[in-house]
Design a protein around this motif. Structure first.
Motif, PDB file in Angstrom:
ATOM      1  N   ILE A  28       0.837  -1.205   0.000  1.00 44.47           N
ATOM      2  CA  ILE A  28       0.000   0.000   0.000  1.00 44.47           C
ATOM      3  C   ILE A  28       0.869   1.251   0.000  1.00 44.47           C
ATOM      4  O   ILE A  28       0.614   2.203  -0.742  1.00 44.47           O
ATOM      5  N   ILE A  29       1.921   1.251   0.817  1.00 47.73           N
ATOM      6  CA  ILE A  29       2.813   2.415   0.875  1.00 47.73           C
ATOM      7  C   ILE A  29       3.521   2.619  -0.461  1.00 47.73           C
ATOM      8  O   ILE A  29       3.621   3.745  -0.956  1.00 47.73           O
ATOM      9  N   ILE A  30       4.006   1.530  -1.052  1.00 45.77           N
ATOM     10  CA  ILE A  30       4.662   1.639  -2.360  1.00 45.77           C
ATOM     11  C   ILE A  30       3.685   2.177  -3.401  1.00 45.77           C
ATOM     12  O   ILE A  30       4.041   3.037  -4.220  1.00 45.77           O
ATOM     13  N   ALA A  31       2.460   1.695  -3.382  1.00 46.04           N
ATOM     14  CA  ALA A  31       1.455   2.159  -4.345  1.00 46.04           C
ATOM     15  C   ALA A  31       1.181   3.646  -4.185  1.00 46.04           C
ATOM     16  O   ALA A  31       1.106   4.385  -5.178  1.00 46.04           O
ATOM     17  N   VAL A  32       1.059   4.108  -2.949  1.00 47.93           N
ATOM     18  CA  VAL A  32       0.788   5.528  -2.705  1.00 47.93           C
ATOM     19  C   VAL A  32       1.987   6.380  -3.120  1.00 47.93           C
ATOM     20  O   VAL A  32       1.827   7.428  -3.756  1.00 47.93           O
ATOM     21  N   VAL A  33       3.197   5.935  -2.778  1.00 47.38           N
ATOM     22  CA  VAL A  33       4.393   6.696  -3.131  1.00 47.38           C
ATOM     23  C   VAL A  33       4.576   6.754  -4.652  1.00 47.38           C
ATOM     24  O   VAL A  33       4.906   7.814  -5.208  1.00 47.38           O
ATOM     25  N   LEU A  34       4.376   5.630  -5.341  1.00 52.68           N
ATOM     26  CA  LEU A  34       4.484   5.629  -6.799  1.00 52.68           C
ATOM     27  C   LEU A  34       3.448   6.542  -7.445  1.00 52.68           C
ATOM     28  O   LEU A  34       3.745   7.285  -8.380  1.00 52.68           O
ATOM     29  N   SER A  35       2.233   6.488  -6.944  1.00 52.74           N
ATOM     30  CA  SER A  35       1.170   7.320  -7.495  1.00 52.74           C
ATOM     31  C   SER A  35       1.478   8.806  -7.280  1.00 52.74           C
ATOM     32  O   SER A  35       1.361   9.615  -8.205  1.00 52.74           O
ATOM     33  N   ALA A  36       1.886   9.160  -6.074  1.00 51.14           N
ATOM     34  CA  ALA A  36       2.217  10.553  -5.780  1.00 51.14           C
ATOM     35  C   ALA A  36       3.455  10.995  -6.557  1.00 51.14           C
ATOM     36  O   ALA A  36       3.523  12.138  -7.034  1.00 51.14           O
ATOM     37  N   GLY A  37       4.419  10.106  -6.700  1.00 49.20           N
ATOM     38  CA  GLY A  37       5.631  10.437  -7.437  1.00 49.20           C
ATOM     39  C   GLY A  37       5.367  10.696  -8.905  1.00 49.20           C
ATOM     40  O   GLY A  37       5.935  11.622  -9.497  1.00 49.20           O
ATOM     41  N   THR A  38       4.507   9.891  -9.514  1.00 53.87           N
ATOM     42  CA  THR A  38       4.198  10.114 -10.924  1.00 53.87           C
ATOM     43  C   THR A  38       3.434  11.419 -11.128  1.00 53.87           C
ATOM     44  O   THR A  38       3.681  12.142 -12.095  1.00 53.87           O
TER      45      THR A  38
END
Length: 136
Positions: A28-38
């Motif tokens: 979940i954390i990786i998904a949120v960070v990737l989404s925010a990063g993109t």
């Protein structure tokens, strides 16, 4: 219990986050960070420099049209990346919450709002087929 909306999924995720397994938390954390990063890369790497170029007069005419077209293409790519990120976190969350993945996807895309319409359209199509078969 299956989720009915995106808000309900987010509320359940926030309330149960500490009870999830380590793998689910990391996903979940990786998904949120990737989404925010993109999103940050899209805004800071393309949109803001394009706006600055227009303001300073460096981008005009057909270059501006091309940049706007590329912005829409990049947005479509951003949408795909965000969908991929949601699927990473959503699949692990479904396993923790004992949800069916189809229920999760229906709720995330807010398809339950349109279920009455879809069922009505399918019913009309089935009635039309029955009418055609009975006339023959």
């Amino acid at each position: 219990m299956k989720p009915k909306s995106r808000k309900e999924i987010l509320d359940i995720c926030q309330s149960n986050f500490l009870n999830y397994s380590t793998l689910t938390k990391v996903a979940i954390i990786i998904a949120v960070v990737l989404s925010a990063g993109t999103l940050a890369l899209y805004l800071c790497g393309y949109i803001l420099p394009t706006i600055q170029g227009v303001i300073y007069g460096e981008i005009f005419g057909w270059d501006l049209v091309w940049k706007v077209f590329l912005a829409f293409l990049y947005y479509a790519g951003l949408h795909f990346v965000n969908l991929f990120c949601v699927s990473i976190g959503g699949a692990t969350m479904c396993r923790e919450e004992s949800w069916d993945i189809n229920d999760f996807s229906m709720a995330w895309m807010n398809m339950y709002e349109y279920m009455d319409y879809i069922e009505t359209e399918e019913g009309e199509e089935l009635e039309d087929l029955d009418d055609e078969n009975s006339e023959k």
